[in-house]
Scaffold this motif. Structure first.
Motif, PDB file in Angstrom:
ATOM      1  N   TRP A 140     191.508  -1.714 -54.023  1.00  0.00           N
ATOM      2  CA  TRP A 140     190.269  -1.412 -53.294  1.00  0.00           C
ATOM      3  C   TRP A 140     189.174  -0.960 -54.250  1.00  0.00           C
ATOM      4  N   MET A 157     189.001 -14.067 -48.476  1.00  0.00           N
ATOM      5  CA  MET A 157     189.031 -13.471 -47.150  1.00  0.00           C
ATOM      6  C   MET A 157     188.214 -14.326 -46.167  1.00  0.00           C
ATOM      7  N   SER A 161     189.295 -16.123 -42.642  1.00  0.00           N
ATOM      8  CA  SER A 161     188.690 -15.566 -41.444  1.00  0.00           C
ATOM      9  C   SER A 161     187.892 -16.605 -40.668  1.00  0.00           C
ATOM     10  N   ALA A 184     186.211  -2.722 -39.635  1.00  0.00           N
ATOM     11  CA  ALA A 184     186.626  -3.419 -40.864  1.00  0.00           C
ATOM     12  C   ALA A 184     186.425  -4.919 -40.675  1.00  0.00           C
ATOM     13  N   GLY A 185     185.241  -5.275 -40.205  1.00  0.00           N
ATOM     14  CA  GLY A 185     184.949  -6.660 -39.816  1.00  0.00           C
ATOM     15  C   GLY A 185     184.718  -7.619 -40.971  1.00  0.00           C
ATOM     16  N   GLY A 186     184.953  -7.167 -42.193  1.00  0.00           N
ATOM     17  CA  GLY A 186     184.868  -8.059 -43.350  1.00  0.00           C
ATOM     18  C   GLY A 186     183.483  -8.668 -43.473  1.00  0.00           C
ATOM     19  N   GLU A 207     181.958  -1.684 -41.865  1.00  0.00           N
ATOM     20  CA  GLU A 207     182.628  -2.092 -43.122  1.00  0.00           C
ATOM     21  C   GLU A 207     182.338  -1.109 -44.252  1.00  0.00           C
ATOM     22  N   ARG A 208     183.068  -1.268 -45.344  1.00  0.00           N
ATOM     23  CA  ARG A 208     182.790  -0.494 -46.560  1.00  0.00           C
ATOM     24  C   ARG A 208     181.376  -0.860 -47.039  1.00  0.00           C
ATOM     25  N   ILE A 211     180.583  -4.147 -48.781  1.00  0.00           N
ATOM     26  CA  ILE A 211     180.784  -5.416 -48.063  1.00  0.00           C
ATOM     27  C   ILE A 211     179.632  -5.686 -47.086  1.00  0.00           C
ATOM     28  N   ASP A 234     183.323   4.246 -43.001  1.00  0.00           N
ATOM     29  CA  ASP A 234     184.708   4.408 -43.415  1.00  0.00           C
ATOM     30  C   ASP A 234     185.520   4.631 -42.137  1.00  0.00           C
ATOM     31  N   PHE A 235     186.505   3.758 -41.906  1.00  0.00           N
ATOM     32  CA  PHE A 235     187.237   3.890 -40.640  1.00  0.00           C
ATOM     33  C   PHE A 235     188.137   5.117 -40.579  1.00  0.00           C
ATOM     34  N   PHE A 236     188.237   5.864 -41.674  1.00  0.00           N
ATOM     35  CA  PHE A 236     188.960   7.137 -41.604  1.00  0.00           C
ATOM     36  C   PHE A 236     188.029   8.254 -41.137  1.00  0.00           C
ATOM     37  N   LYS A 249     190.802  -6.671 -37.034  1.00  0.00           N
ATOM     38  CA  LYS A 249     191.587  -7.869 -37.386  1.00  0.00           C
ATOM     39  C   LYS A 249     192.039  -7.816 -38.853  1.00  0.00           C
ATOM     40  N   ARG A 250     193.319  -8.016 -39.055  1.00  0.00           N
ATOM     41  CA  ARG A 250     193.923  -8.125 -40.388  1.00  0.00           C
ATOM     42  C   ARG A 250     193.501  -6.985 -41.319  1.00  0.00           C
ATOM     43  N   ASP A 254     197.147  -3.701 -44.203  1.00  0.00           N
ATOM     44  CA  ASP A 254     196.980  -3.237 -45.588  1.00  0.00           C
ATOM     45  C   ASP A 254     197.572  -1.843 -45.819  1.00  0.00           C
ATOM     46  N   TRP A 255     198.065  -1.187 -44.742  1.00  0.00           N
ATOM     47  CA  TRP A 255     198.404   0.244 -44.861  1.00  0.00           C
ATOM     48  C   TRP A 255     199.820   0.534 -44.407  1.00  0.00           C
TER      49      TRP A 255
HETATM   50  C1  LIG Z   1     192.030  -8.037 -45.162  1.00  0.00           C
HETATM   51  S1  LIG Z   1     190.394  -7.563 -44.881  1.00  0.00           S
HETATM   52  C2  LIG Z   1     190.092  -8.169 -43.236  1.00  0.00           C
HETATM   53  C3  LIG Z   1     188.635  -8.285 -42.944  1.00  0.00           C
HETATM   54  C4  LIG Z   1     188.267  -8.945 -41.616  1.00  0.00           C
HETATM   55  N1  LIG Z   1     188.622  -8.135 -40.466  1.00  0.00           N
HETATM   56  C5  LIG Z   1     188.870 -10.311 -41.533  1.00  0.00           C
HETATM   57  O1  LIG Z   1     189.777 -10.527 -40.727  1.00  0.00           O
HETATM   58  O2  LIG Z   1     188.432 -11.179 -42.307  1.00  0.00           O
HETATM   59  C6  LIG Z   1     190.484  -5.826 -44.701  1.00  0.00           C
HETATM   60  C7  LIG Z   1     189.120  -5.186 -44.624  1.00  0.00           C
HETATM   61  O3  LIG Z   1     189.262  -3.777 -44.485  1.00  0.00           O
HETATM   62  C8  LIG Z   1     188.125  -3.206 -45.083  1.00  0.00           C
HETATM   63  N2  LIG Z   1     188.362  -1.779 -45.354  1.00  0.00           N
HETATM   64  C9  LIG Z   1     189.253  -1.247 -46.227  1.00  0.00           C
HETATM   65  N3  LIG Z   1     189.159   0.081 -46.212  1.00  0.00           N
HETATM   66  C10 LIG Z   1     188.191   0.408 -45.300  1.00  0.00           C
HETATM   67  C11 LIG Z   1     187.648   1.651 -44.830  1.00  0.00           C
HETATM   68  N4  LIG Z   1     188.101   2.817 -45.299  1.00  0.00           N
HETATM   69  N5  LIG Z   1     186.677   1.618 -43.888  1.00  0.00           N
HETATM   70  C12 LIG Z   1     186.231   0.424 -43.400  1.00  0.00           C
HETATM   71  N6  LIG Z   1     186.718  -0.781 -43.808  1.00  0.00           N
HETATM   72  C13 LIG Z   1     187.691  -0.788 -44.745  1.00  0.00           C
HETATM   73  C14 LIG Z   1     187.970  -4.012 -46.360  1.00  0.00           C
HETATM   74  O4  LIG Z   1     186.685  -3.891 -46.926  1.00  0.00           O
HETATM   75  C15 LIG Z   1     188.279  -5.418 -45.868  1.00  0.00           C
HETATM   76  O5  LIG Z   1     187.116  -6.113 -45.521  1.00  0.00           O
END
Ligand SMILES: C[S@@+](CC[C@H](N)C(=O)[O-])C[C@H]1O[C@@H](n2cnc3c(N)ncnc32)[C@H](O)[C@@H]1O
Length: 342
Positions: A140, A157, A161, A184-186, A207-208, A211, A234-236, A249-250, A254-255
Motif C-alpha cells: 500500500w 485494477m 473492474s 474503496a471504489g478504486g 478512496e485513498r 486514487i 480512509d475506511f477505518f 467491492k474486492r 485484502d485484509w
Molecule cells: C483491490 S482494490 C478494489 C478497488 C475497487 N473496489 C474495484 O473493485 O476495482 C482495493 C481498494 O481499496 C482501497 N483502499 C485500501 N485501503 C483503503 C483505506 N484505508 N481507505 C479507503 N480505501 C482503501 C485501495 O486504494 C484500492 O483501490
C-alpha cells in the motif's frame, strides 16, 4: 512392466522440469512485454538487431530470449532465424488496447512483484505478506509513493473492474433514485456503471487520497451528468453517512478477519436501519480453478489477504453487526451479499 514404469518416470520427470522452469517462462514473457516487443511487432516483422536498437538491449541476448519465447508460441521466428513476427499469443500482451493480460503482464513484470513471489516461503511459513520483507516497504505504501507502481497497480485494477462492473450494475436491482456510496471504489468504474445503468441515481466514491484524482477522471469521462462526488478518506476512519445504498467491492479480500470486521463495523455506523450494504467479492469454494487459487495466493503474498468462501463473509458480516438478506451470483465466483444492520 519395467519398461512401462521407466516411460512413466520419464514423463513425470519432464513434467516436473516444466513446472520448475515455469518461473523462467513467466519471467521471459514479462521481460518481452516490459520491453514493448509485442507493440513493436504490431507494426510489422522486425529483426533482432532492429528490436535491440529500439529497446536499448543487448542484441545477442535479446535474440536468445525471443528464440526461447518462440518455442511456446510467443512470437514467430521466421526462416532467416533473425526476424520475428507477432503471433496471437504475443498480440494479447500489447499495451494498447489494454487487455487484462497486457496490464497483468506489466503488473507482474515489476521487480517488486517478482521479489514478493520470490519470498513465498515466508508467506507460507507465517501466513503473512512477503511484500514488505522482500521490498522494505508495504504494497500500500509503495503504490502510494511510487508513481510507476501506482500506475501499474491501477491499470491492472481497472481492467478487472471495468470488465465486471457493467454485469454488477445489471445483476442487482439498484434503486431508481437515491444515493450510492462505493467504499474503496478504486478508479470509479463500478459507480460509473451503476450511474450509467440507472440514470437518476447519484453516487460517491470513497478512496485513498492518491486514487481520488483518477476516479474523478474516469467519472468525468463517463457521461453521468455530474451525478457523482469523490471523497478522499480512509475506511477505518469515516464513511459518508445517510446514503440509500453502500457497496464495497474486492476491497475486503485484502485484509485479515479482524480488520474486515473493523471495516464493516465502520460502514455500519454510517448506515441507517434498512439501508443495504452490498459486499462484492470472489467467494471461493473447494472447486475453485487453478487461476482462482493462484489469485488467492497472490492476495496473501502482496497484502496478506485472501479469497474466502461465502460462509466466511457471512460470519464476518454477522460479527460486524450486519444481517445477510440475500446472496446474488454475478458471474464466475463473484457474488453480492446484500446485508443490512442486524
Ligand atoms: C483491490 S482494490 C478494489 C478497488 C475497487 N473496489 C474495484 O473493485 O476495482 C482495493 C481498494 O481499496 C482501497 N483502499 C485500501 N485501503 C483503503 C483505506 N484505508 N481507505 C479507503 N480505501 C482503501 C485501495 O486504494 C484500492 O483501490
Amino acid at each position: 512392466m519395467t519398461e512401462h514404469v521407466k516411460t512413466l518416470d520419464q514423463g513425470v520427470n519432464r513434467q516436473m522440469v516444466e513446472l520448475l522452469q515455469g518461473a523462467w517462462r513467466a519471467r521471459a514473457v514479462h521481460v518481452a512485454a516490459e520491453l514493448g516487443i509485442p507493440d513493436l511487432l504490431a507494426e510489422g516483422d522486425r529483426t533482432v538487431a532492429d528490436l535491440a536498437e529500439r529497446t536499448g538491449t543487448h542484441a545477442p541476448t535479446l535474440g536468445r530470449l525471443l528464440r526461447v519465447l518462440s518455442t511456446f508460441g510467443v512470437f514467430l521466428r521466421l526462416p532467416d532465424g533473425e526476424t520475428y513476427a507477432q503471433t496471437p499469443l504475443s498480440a494479447v500482451l500489447m499495451a494498447e488496447p489494454g487487455s487484462p493480460e497486457s496490464t497483468d503482464a506489466r503488473f507482474m513484470a515489476a521487480n517488486w512483484h517478482w521479489a514478493a513471489w520470490g519470498d513465498l516461503l515466508h508467506t507460507v511459513r507465517t501466513g503473512e505478506s512477503s511484500f514488505e520483507k522482500a521490498n522494505g516497504i508495504s504494497f500500500w505504501e509503495l503504490t502510494k509513493s511510487d508513481p510507476d507502481a501506482k500506475r501499474r497497480f491501477n491499470a491492472a485494477m481497472s481492467t478487472v473492474s471495468e470488465a465486471e462492473s457493467a454485469g454488477i450494475a445489471r445483476a442487482y436491482d439498484f434503486p431508481d433514485a437515491g444515493h450510492v456510496v462505493d467504499v474503496a471504489g478504486g478508479l470509479g468504474s463500478l459507480l460509473a456503471a451503476i450511474l450509467t445503468e440507472h440514470r437518476t441515481v447519484r453516487g460517491t466514491v470513497l478512496e485513498r487520497p492518491e486514487i481520488v484524482p483518477l476516479a474523478e477522471e474516469l467519472l468525468a469521462k463517463a457521461g453521468v451528468d455530474g451525478r457523482y462526488e469523490t471523497v478522499a478518506g480512509d475506511f477505518f476512519e469515516e464513511i459518508p453517512a445517510g446514503a440509500d445504498l453502500y457497496t464495497i467491492k474486492r476491497a475486503l479480500h485484502d485484509w485479515d478477519d479482524d480488520t474486515i470486521v473493523r471495516i464493516l463495523a465502520r460502514i455500519r455506523t454510517s448506515m441507517r436501519p434498512g439501508v443495504p450494504l452490498l459486499i462484492m467479492e470472489s467467494m471461493v469454494d473447494g472447486n475453485s480453478d487453478q487461476e482462482a487459487l493462484f489469485r488467492g495466493l497472490l492476495l496473501t503474498v502482496l497484502v496478506g489477504g485472501q479469497d474466502r468462501p461465502e460462509s466466511d463473509y457471512r460470519r464476518l458480516a454477522e460479527r460486524a453487526g450486519l444481517r445477510v438478506r440475500r446472496s446474488i451470483p454475478v458471474g464466475g465466483d463473484l457474488r453480492i451479499l446484500e446485508t443490512v444492520r442486524a
